[in-house]
Motif scaffolding. Structure first.
Motif, PDB file in Angstrom:
ATOM      1  N   ILE A  13       0.827  -1.219   0.000  1.00  0.00           N
ATOM      2  CA  ILE A  13       0.000   0.000   0.000  1.00  0.00           C
ATOM      3  C   ILE A  13       0.861   1.269   0.000  1.00  0.00           C
ATOM      4  O   ILE A  13       1.977   1.284   0.511  1.00  0.00           O
ATOM      5  CB  ILE A  13      -0.981   0.062   1.206  1.00  0.00           C
ATOM      6  CG1 ILE A  13      -0.260   0.324   2.537  1.00  0.00           C
ATOM      7  CG2 ILE A  13      -1.805  -1.196   1.318  1.00  0.00           C
ATOM      8  CD1 ILE A  13      -1.210   0.811   3.631  1.00  0.00           C
TER       9      ILE A  13
ATOM     10  N   VAL B 292      -5.666   4.478   2.459  1.00  0.00           N
ATOM     11  CA  VAL B 292      -4.906   3.878   1.353  1.00  0.00           C
ATOM     12  C   VAL B 292      -4.969   4.823   0.152  1.00  0.00           C
ATOM     13  O   VAL B 292      -6.042   5.108  -0.370  1.00  0.00           O
ATOM     14  CB  VAL B 292      -5.471   2.490   0.981  1.00  0.00           C
ATOM     15  CG1 VAL B 292      -4.715   1.895  -0.202  1.00  0.00           C
ATOM     16  CG2 VAL B 292      -5.405   1.546   2.177  1.00  0.00           C
TER      17      VAL B 292
ATOM     18  N   LEU C  22      -2.176   1.286  -4.404  1.00  0.00           N
ATOM     19  CA  LEU C  22      -1.886  -0.129  -4.170  1.00  0.00           C
ATOM     20  C   LEU C  22      -1.095  -0.642  -5.361  1.00  0.00           C
ATOM     21  O   LEU C  22      -1.407  -0.313  -6.505  1.00  0.00           O
ATOM     22  CB  LEU C  22      -3.190  -0.940  -4.109  1.00  0.00           C
ATOM     23  CG  LEU C  22      -4.049  -0.849  -2.863  1.00  0.00           C
ATOM     24  CD1 LEU C  22      -5.426  -1.422  -3.147  1.00  0.00           C
ATOM     25  CD2 LEU C  22      -3.382  -1.606  -1.719  1.00  0.00           C
TER      26      LEU C  22
ATOM     27  N   ALA D  24      -6.735   0.754   5.307  1.00  0.00           N
ATOM     28  CA  ALA D  24      -6.015  -0.443   5.744  1.00  0.00           C
ATOM     29  C   ALA D  24      -6.167  -0.561   7.253  1.00  0.00           C
ATOM     30  O   ALA D  24      -6.183   0.452   7.956  1.00  0.00           O
ATOM     31  CB  ALA D  24      -4.547  -0.327   5.368  1.00  0.00           C
TER      32      ALA D  24
END
Ligand code: G1P
Length: 291
Positions: free
Chosen positions: A175, A187, A190, A247
């Protein structure tokens, strides 16, 4: 955000061939390999149930039907055990409520994203969990419960993350972290299996997800990513900015049972903690280490 729909369904991608554990996995699905006396899949299903999830959706493949057998009623075994006066408690967690175990097939191994997409008709139009049974998460409460609690606060999409040494990031989804608030990290991006020098952090996706059903439509027309596979991480990356994405740093321990060393570590760690055998295993381990 409108009222959050509860997380009732979990998808377990279990179609993998388990080549890393051959020859053990030639005739037995890797998800049925036991850590002490419970198969890996059982730990994941128990973790889902603890989080209030009712429907378990297994994305399976050829040669994997034993996983479904494991959650069936075993008449012959149970009646024989009863006749012999043996307790059936040990089988309790293996009994599914009728209709709560559902399977779909992934005919060809095109990647994790493709496996999840295979479950789209059963997931329908509600948020759902994904559990990768290779990752054994040990905590109180369990990892998925911690994630559902976080979901009830912030909604949207969530992934569990943990930190690994920088040189290991290329084996995982990584992340790009934003603002941190307690166990929650925003986040911002990614990336799946980046080269070490291009990884945005050392926080990796550790096999637990809560996603909005829109991910299925994103996966629908997605090309191949890292390793030539249709990656779930790529689909999630495309949702960032359109939907909340957080996250959750898992408060607990994680064992990577997809690797042989991790599998042995999990076996030893859990055996040492068992009331019925911990002392004995400790003596054995100490003796072996003195050699
Ligand atoms: C998958 C995911 C990856 C994640 C990992 C966790 O990779 O694609 O993002 O970090 O699981 O175990 P795989 O292990 O299938 O290569």
């Amino acid at each position: 955000m409108s009222e959050k729909k509860p997380i009732r369904k979990a998808v377990f991608p279990v179609a993998g061939l388990g080549t890393r554990f051959l020859p053990a996995t030639k005739a037995i699905p890797k998800e049925l390999l036991p850590i002490v006396d419970r198969p890996l899949i059982q730990y994941a299903v128990d973790e889902a149930r603890e989080a209030g999830i009712e429907q378990m959706i297994f994305v399976t493949g050829r040669g994997k039907t034993a996983i479904v057998e494991h959650f069936d009623v075993a008449y012959e075994l149970e009646s024989t055990m009863s006749e012999r006066g043996k307790s059936l408690d040990v089988l309790e967690a293996t009994r599914a409520t009728p209709g709560d175990i559902i399977t779909v097939r992934q005919q060809v191994p095109l990647g994790l994203g493709h496996a999840i997409w295979c479950a789209r008709a059963i997931v329908g139009d509600e948020p759902f969990a994904i559990m990768l049974p290779d990752e054994l998460m040990v905590g109180t409460p369990g990892c998925m419960k911690q994630m559902v609690d976080a979901y009830n606060e912030v909604g949207g999409n969530l992934i569990s993350v943990l930190e690994v040494p920088r040189e290991e990031v290329s084996s995982y989804g990584v992340i790009d972290p934003g603002a941190v608030s307690g166990a929650l990290t925003e986040v911002l991006g990614l990336v799946e299996k980046p080269p070490v020098d291009q990884a945005p952090s050392n926080k990796i996706i550790s096999g637990r997800y809560i996603l909005q059903p829109d991910v299925m439509r994103t996966l629908e027309n997605q090309g191949k990513g890292a390793g030539g596979e249709i990656q779930l991480t790529d689909a999630m990356a495309r949702m960032i900015g359109h939907q909340p994405f957080h996250a959750v740093t898992f408060n607990g321990r994680r064992f990577d049972c997809g690797s042989k060393a991790g599998f042995v570590e999990a076996t030893l760690a859990l055996a040492l903690e068992r009331e019925d055998m911990g002392e004995e295993v400790r003596r054995i381990a100490e003796r072996l280490l003195k050699r």
